[in-house]
Scaffold this active site. Sequence first.
Site, short mmCIF file in Angstrom:
data_model
loop_
_atom_site.label_atom_id
_atom_site.label_comp_id
_atom_site.label_asym_id
_atom_site.label_seq_id
_atom_site.Cartn_x
_atom_site.Cartn_y
_atom_site.Cartn_z
N THR A 129 -22.33 -0.60 26.37
CA THR A 129 -22.36 -0.46 24.91
C THR A 129 -21.39 0.62 24.48
O THR A 129 -21.50 1.78 24.92
CB THR A 129 -23.77 -0.08 24.42
N GLU A 169 -24.55 1.42 19.04
CA GLU A 169 -24.01 1.03 20.34
C GLU A 169 -23.67 -0.45 20.30
O GLU A 169 -24.55 -1.29 20.11
CB GLU A 169 -25.04 1.28 21.43
N ASN A 180 -20.27 3.29 22.16
CA ASN A 180 -20.94 4.10 21.14
C ASN A 180 -19.94 4.51 20.06
O ASN A 180 -18.87 5.03 20.37
CB ASN A 180 -21.57 5.33 21.80
P1 ADP Z 1 -21.55 5.08 27.71
O1 ADP Z 1 -22.88 5.64 28.12
O2 ADP Z 1 -20.43 6.07 27.82
O3 ADP Z 1 -21.60 4.41 26.36
P2 ADP Z 1 -21.70 2.44 28.94
O4 ADP Z 1 -22.20 2.22 30.35
O5 ADP Z 1 -22.59 2.04 27.81
O6 ADP Z 1 -21.23 3.95 28.82
O7 ADP Z 1 -20.31 1.68 28.85
C1 ADP Z 1 -19.67 1.65 27.60
C2 ADP Z 1 -18.17 1.65 27.73
O8 ADP Z 1 -17.77 0.49 28.48
C3 ADP Z 1 -17.54 1.49 26.36
O9 ADP Z 1 -17.33 2.73 25.72
C4 ADP Z 1 -16.22 0.78 26.70
O10 ADP Z 1 -15.23 1.75 26.99
C5 ADP Z 1 -16.54 -0.01 27.98
N1 ADP Z 1 -16.73 -1.47 27.81
C6 ADP Z 1 -16.18 -2.41 28.65
N2 ADP Z 1 -16.52 -3.64 28.29
C7 ADP Z 1 -17.31 -3.52 27.18
C8 ADP Z 1 -17.99 -4.47 26.34
N3 ADP Z 1 -17.93 -5.81 26.58
N4 ADP Z 1 -18.71 -3.99 25.28
C9 ADP Z 1 -18.78 -2.66 25.05
N5 ADP Z 1 -18.18 -1.72 25.81
C10 ADP Z 1 -17.45 -2.13 26.87
MG MG Z 2 -23.07 3.02 25.73
#
Ligand code: ADP
Ligand code: MG
Length: 176
Positions: A26, A100, A28
Amino acid sequence: MSLPVFVHNIVVPGFGRGSKQLDCPTANVAAIEHLSIPTGIYCGLVQLLIKDESQLQEEEGHRQTYDDMLNSLPYQSPVKPMVCSFGYNPQFGNDKRSLEVHILDRLNFNFYAAELRVVICKKMRDEQKYGSLEELKNAITNDIIQANKDVKQFAMLSSNASYFLPPSASTIDKLH
Ligand code: ADP
Ligand code: MG
């Protein structure tokens, strides 16, 4: 605030709780304090805009996609369906709301500090605390299936030229 709601801002690091392990990364969105819609799970549309190399990060095991993306900068994605959570993540009890956005597409790269243009179209359900992570995972799977269906009725918003930018032509064939 009635729907649809338009929100655009940069992607910031989230809570690092491994939503990728839940198969639902997600992105953010920064500075959403002004958003006054009720908390919940919503679906809608999103466009990803990556200006330069500093906003693109390689995802492990996907070097080729990253190199292709580097060659395509600045990148303006097609408008894609999304499902998002707006609220306190009751499973984890946050004290602040977060927005998110899960883009309904497998991208295989990270885009922290890039811009998202989001249209929140429809509320699907309230936020909920589940008995286990497994139950949360099942709920997310159902949300993704439902969002893919629900978002079809809002497809006409994707041609809103005053909000979305034209996708970079060279990247469409390569990545989709
Ligand atoms: P965080 O805790 O930093 O938000 P996440 O595990 O939720 O980490 O991963 C989010 C990050 O993954 C996003 O900020 C983006 O850079 C990347 N990402 C890759 N593919 C997607 C997708 N399909 N939707 C949303 N984010 C994605
Ligand atoms: Mg996230």
